[in-house]
Design an enzyme around this catalytic site. Sequence first.
Site, PDB file in Angstrom:
ATOM      1  N   ASP A 197      -6.504  -3.112  -3.609  1.00 24.90           N
ATOM      2  CA  ASP A 197      -5.844  -3.990  -2.659  1.00 24.90           C
ATOM      3  C   ASP A 197      -6.572  -5.335  -2.802  1.00 24.90           C
ATOM      4  O   ASP A 197      -7.826  -5.479  -3.105  1.00 24.90           O
ATOM      5  CB  ASP A 197      -5.797  -3.687  -1.358  1.00 24.90           C
ATOM      6  CG  ASP A 197      -4.912  -4.148  -0.363  1.00 24.90           C
ATOM      7  OD1 ASP A 197      -4.077  -5.009  -0.661  1.00 24.90           O
ATOM      8  OD2 ASP A 197      -5.143  -4.023   0.783  1.00 24.90           O
ATOM      9  N   THR A 257       0.678  -1.319   0.052  1.00 27.79           N
ATOM     10  CA  THR A 257      -0.125   0.186  -0.056  1.00 27.79           C
ATOM     11  C   THR A 257       0.968   1.555  -0.124  1.00 27.79           C
ATOM     12  O   THR A 257       0.706   2.360  -0.654  1.00 27.79           O
ATOM     13  CB  THR A 257      -0.782  -0.016   1.135  1.00 27.79           C
ATOM     14  OG1 THR A 257      -1.789  -1.104   1.385  1.00 27.79           O
ATOM     15  CG2 THR A 257      -1.970   1.369   1.211  1.00 27.79           C
ATOM     16  N   THR A 281      -1.680 -10.883  -1.921  1.00 26.88           N
ATOM     17  CA  THR A 281      -0.978 -11.503  -1.037  1.00 26.88           C
ATOM     18  C   THR A 281      -0.932 -12.863  -1.682  1.00 26.88           C
ATOM     19  O   THR A 281      -0.048 -14.058  -1.310  1.00 26.88           O
ATOM     20  CB  THR A 281      -1.469 -11.731   0.167  1.00 26.88           C
ATOM     21  OG1 THR A 281      -2.719 -12.252   0.113  1.00 26.88           O
ATOM     22  CG2 THR A 281      -1.317 -10.646   1.143  1.00 26.88           C
ATOM     23  N   ARG A 327       5.310  -3.816   9.278  1.00 28.60           N
ATOM     24  CA  ARG A 327       4.132  -3.355   9.993  1.00 28.60           C
ATOM     25  C   ARG A 327       4.175  -4.205  11.389  1.00 28.60           C
ATOM     26  O   ARG A 327       3.733  -3.386  12.274  1.00 28.60           O
ATOM     27  CB  ARG A 327       3.059  -4.035   9.462  1.00 28.60           C
ATOM     28  CG  ARG A 327       1.745  -4.023   9.977  1.00 28.60           C
ATOM     29  CD  ARG A 327       0.461  -4.579   9.049  1.00 28.60           C
ATOM     30  NE  ARG A 327       0.102  -3.625   7.906  1.00 28.60           N
ATOM     31  CZ  ARG A 327      -0.423  -4.084   6.759  1.00 28.60           C
ATOM     32  NH1 ARG A 327      -1.038  -5.622   6.998  1.00 28.60           N
ATOM     33  NH2 ARG A 327      -0.493  -3.576   5.796  1.00 28.60           N
TER      34      ARG A 327
END
Length: 369
Positions: free
Chosen positions: A115, A71, A164, A223
């Site tokens: 996404d 992102t 993913t 993250r």
Amino acid sequence: MAADNEQPLVSPAVDPEDRAVEAALRPKNLDDFVGQARVRRQLSLVLEASRLRGRSADHVLLSGPPGLGKTTLAMIIAAEMNAPLRISSGPAIQHAGDLAAILSSLTDGEVLFLDEIHRMSRPAEEMLYMAMEDFRVDIVVGKGPGATAIPLDLPPFTLVGATTRAGLLPGPLRDRFGFTGHLEFYSTEELELVLRRSAMMMDMRVNSAAFAEIAGRSRGTPRIANRLLRRVRDWALVHAVDVIDAGSAGAALDMYEVDAKGLDRLDRAVLTALVTKFNGGPVGLSTLAIAVGEEPETVETVAEPYLVREGMLGRTPRGRIATAAAWEHLGLMMPPTVAAAMPEDLFSVYQEEHDGELGDETEWSRNKR
């Protein structure tokens, strides 16, 4: 069973707090983006060439595990091209009309970020083919023999797709992307750079040893690293610690049950159940999930990938097994009988039986299809 909304501390999944904090921590250009040197170098060339031609950049597909910066890279692409950014997701586009509404409102040069693009509906995917290639969509008006297709021209735009699971993308869609970048897990050194930048932006005083301690427990994922850094900040604030060192960082993360290898409560529960209740396995996924009080999907998608990557858990045709590394991490000695029964090459057994697909298909997996 764990509550549906419970978010494990070391899960790479995004949560509402992450969205707010990461918005401030995200780098705004490729020079500030840490790690992924190969992808950054290639993407920089693509964007620079597009600027020199005075045209929109080619469509970009970014793949890789969650939490690695897909992102962020999409936002950087829009910023580097000085173009507005539109954000949506595959699950939100369930009908061709949903996609048509988004595409028809795009402006010249706009960047559209989708996404989890592999979760788009098939009719929307087929509409996207023409939009990406010819910047045109056909809007069907009416039904049956009286239906009419009205062509709608679109302004040039750049689609940035993130996934993913790149293998689930149809070939025709994957081939229409001009650039494909696969993001890899970060090294400990790269995560330390991420943490240093985040700590500076959060006005934290952290020494080098503490950065190394946090990075070593972050599963190679920025993250997670930023999430752990925030928890260490909270611990330091409550305990009135001015400068965070390795001892403080370790104590904070131990309190949150994140051990030196980055394993959390669920990871250790899975390994402990395998070792103590099933003598190292093999055991099926559903049985293992019941033993740890979680849903099979949670065990399979949250705990297993990292345990397999760390060589602590193996997936064989007969079920999951705990490797020698799992016994060692738990501080236990593997019985000689278990060691003798351990396959010498888990991958060979796995490949011969299933040609590279998941070995022990569970009842949950079959029902899910």
